[in-house]
Write a protein that holds these residues in place. Structure first.
Motif, short mmCIF file in Angstrom:
data_model
loop_
_atom_site.label_atom_id
_atom_site.label_comp_id
_atom_site.label_asym_id
_atom_site.label_seq_id
_atom_site.Cartn_x
_atom_site.Cartn_y
_atom_site.Cartn_z
N SER A 251 0.82 -1.21 0.00
CA SER A 251 0.00 0.00 0.00
C SER A 251 0.86 1.26 0.00
N ARG A 252 2.06 1.18 0.60
CA ARG A 252 2.97 2.33 0.62
C ARG A 252 3.68 2.51 -0.72
N LEU A 253 3.75 1.45 -1.52
CA LEU A 253 4.46 1.52 -2.80
C LEU A 253 3.54 1.90 -3.96
N ALA A 254 2.24 1.89 -3.75
CA ALA A 254 1.28 2.20 -4.82
C ALA A 254 1.12 3.71 -4.96
N VAL A 255 2.22 4.38 -5.31
CA VAL A 255 2.24 5.84 -5.34
C VAL A 255 2.01 6.40 -6.75
N ARG A 256 1.91 5.52 -7.73
CA ARG A 256 1.66 5.95 -9.10
C ARG A 256 0.57 5.10 -9.71
N ASN A 257 -0.13 5.65 -10.68
CA ASN A 257 -1.20 4.92 -11.35
C ASN A 257 -0.68 3.63 -11.97
N GLU A 258 0.50 3.71 -12.59
CA GLU A 258 1.06 2.52 -13.25
C GLU A 258 1.53 1.48 -12.24
N CYS A 260 -0.03 0.86 -9.42
CA CYS A 260 -1.27 0.17 -9.04
C CYS A 260 -1.60 -0.90 -10.08
N GLN A 261 -1.44 -0.55 -11.35
CA GLN A 261 -1.72 -1.50 -12.42
C GLN A 261 -0.74 -2.65 -12.39
N ILE A 263 0.72 -3.93 -9.78
CA ILE A 263 0.32 -4.84 -8.70
C ILE A 263 -0.77 -5.78 -9.18
N CYS A 264 -1.71 -5.22 -9.91
CA CYS A 264 -2.81 -6.03 -10.45
C CYS A 264 -2.28 -7.04 -11.46
N ASP A 265 -1.41 -6.60 -12.38
CA ASP A 265 -0.88 -7.48 -13.42
C ASP A 265 -0.02 -8.60 -12.86
N LEU A 266 0.63 -8.34 -11.75
CA LEU A 266 1.49 -9.36 -11.11
C LEU A 266 0.69 -10.36 -10.28
N GLY A 267 -0.61 -10.21 -10.27
CA GLY A 267 -1.45 -11.11 -9.49
C GLY A 267 -1.70 -10.63 -8.08
N ASP A 301 -9.34 1.80 -13.43
CA ASP A 301 -9.58 0.46 -13.96
C ASP A 301 -9.63 -0.57 -12.84
N ILE A 302 -8.81 -0.36 -11.83
CA ILE A 302 -8.78 -1.31 -10.71
C ILE A 302 -10.03 -1.15 -9.85
#
Length: 443
Positions: A251-258, A260-261, A263-267, A301-302
């Motif tokens: 949650s601390r690393l999700a600082v950019r839109n990409e 976040c994506q 994290i989603c793409d990596l499962g 998108d997420i």
């Protein structure tokens, strides 16, 4: 003790109570009855006895003294502060540097970690370099690495300069490398993921601004931090403590839109949703998972992906299951408000699954917790900002009186409460602080 004929413990408790009633801060004071020596003189505190023995003892005795010193420092901040005042940092660092066996190095590092807990200012240039050297030298030893990483974490918490110095020295690849190399060691994963998270903090009040955002970018872009953490989580699906720490770090690393994506793409999203579904009875894990969902749902998108995967229902279930826990309620409302933002279809799901009712109940349950009141108001406002047909159902839940109460009790809620009342169609006084029409600009 003599004048009032009190027992030692009773006299100690009475003294503490008197000082605290006068508002005296005793956090740096050791609250213990001094022992009496045979010469009827007060002995040094145990932590100082251990420290003095380390200074002058033989090798066999020092090992037990180091353990005693660590135990005493772990009792509380007052003990650590007293030891630091008596020069413990130089003594412990010297012991660590001169230790020749792996066991001795580990014992010294544990003492180092205990001493610096809450005292990051103790770390100097020599200590900084020593920690980096240890992390490089003992990469194959999970126990030594764990102790060293704990020390790094303590030295970086609330200390921006230490963070920057260690990162410049190359601590980030050492931390991510340790997670990959020792993925089977739960204790090391917990320490390393927490240490990575601390590197993204902006918690040092002595600096105008820190490099938290830059550090998060470095962890993700230069050291593949997202994949490293998600892979580690997949290897410990039954360990809620490790999973909680990893979710908190993500949650601390999700600082950019990409990011976040990514994290989603990596499962990561699928993993997080599975964790919430399988472990919603665990308060701590539920809180951290909700925090992670909140962070990555900054990507529009997420938002849809979470809602379509049944995330709304899971979040509401977690809130209802842990309604007595303010932190879970806060994160749950924050999650739902993020999912509702600019997403009318998600608002419909939240209303149908009882999200609004859960927010209202959270406000009733935690009237004194400002963050719960604030996140609940934001959720209610987001639900109706584009869907006015939900105004009446939410008002029938008793939202207006609760929001008004929060407005009166918490100054920090002023803006969000008024925004919620306004969008719910309630009577609210909105002050126009400045119209931009008074006078002109003169040189």
């Amino acid at each position: 003790m003599e004048e009032f004929e009190m027992a030692s413990t009773e006299a100690l408790n009475e003294a503490v109570e008197q000082f605290e009633s006068q508002g005296v801060d005793l956090s740096c004071i050791v609250k213990a009855v001094p022992a009496q020596s045979s010469a009827d003189q007060q002995e040094d505190h145990h932590v100082l006895q251990a420290l003095n023995s380390i200074r002058s003892g033989n090798d066999l005795q020092i090992r037990s003294d180091i353990k005693l010193f660590t135990e005493q420092c772990s009792l509380g901040f007052a003990q650590r502060f007293l030891a630091a005042q008596k020069g413990a940092y130089a003594v412990i660092l010297s012991f660590c540097k001169n230790s020749e066996t792996q066991d001795a190095v580990q014992a010294g590092l544990l003492a180092f970690a205990a001493l610096t807990d809450g005292q990051p200012d103790l770390l100097d240039v020599d200590g900084n370099q020593f920690l980096l050297d240890i992390l490089k030298k003992y990469q194959d030893s999970s126990s030594v690495m764990c102790a060293a990483i704990r020390t790094v974490r303590h030295c970086c918490l609330k200390h921006e300069q230490n963070r920057q110095n260690l990162i410049k020295g190359g601590v980030l690849p050492l931390l991510t490398g340790a997670i990959t190399q020792h993925s089977a060691c739960a204790e090391l994963l917990k320490e390393a993921s927490t240490a990575l998270r601390v590197m993204t903090f902006d918690d040092d009040v002595r600096v105008t601004f820190g490099n938290a955002h830059e550090h998060a970018k470095m962890i993700v872009l230069e050291h593949n931090g997202l994949k490293v953490l998600i892979d580690a989580a997949k290897a410990h699906l039954n360990n809620t403590t490790v999973l909680s720490e990893i979710c908190a770090t993500l949650s601390r690393l999700a600082v950019r839109n990409e990011f976040c994506q990514d994290i989603c793409d990596l499962g990561g999203l699928k993993l997080i949703m599975t964790l919430l579904a399988d472990n919603y009875d665990s308060q701590d894990l539920a809180r951290q998972v909700l925090s992670a969902i909140r962070a990555i749902a900054g990507n529009d998108d997420i938002k849809d992906a979470v809602a379509n995967a049944g995330g709304v229902q899971l979040i509401v279930m977690a809130m209802n299951r842990h309604m007595g826990n303010a932190a879970v309620c806060e994160q749950g409302c924050a999650c739902l408000s993020m999912l509702a933002l600019r997403k009318p279809n998600n608002c419909k799901m939240i209303m149908e699954d009882g999200g609004a009712m859960a927010a209202v109940q959270a406000m009733k349950t935690h009237p004194k917790v400002v963050n719960v009141q604030k996140s609940s108001c934001i959720l209610l406002r987001n639900l109706v900002s584009r869907m006015r047909n939900y105004n009446q159902p939410i008002l029938e839940m008793g939202a207006e009186s609760l929001i008004t109460q929060a407005l009166q009790n918490h100054k920090d809620c002023n803006d969000v409460c008024k925004a919620a009342l306004r969008d719910l169609g309630c009577q609210v006084e909105l002050r126009e602080l400045w119209t931009g029409k008074h006078g002109g600009i003169t040189n």
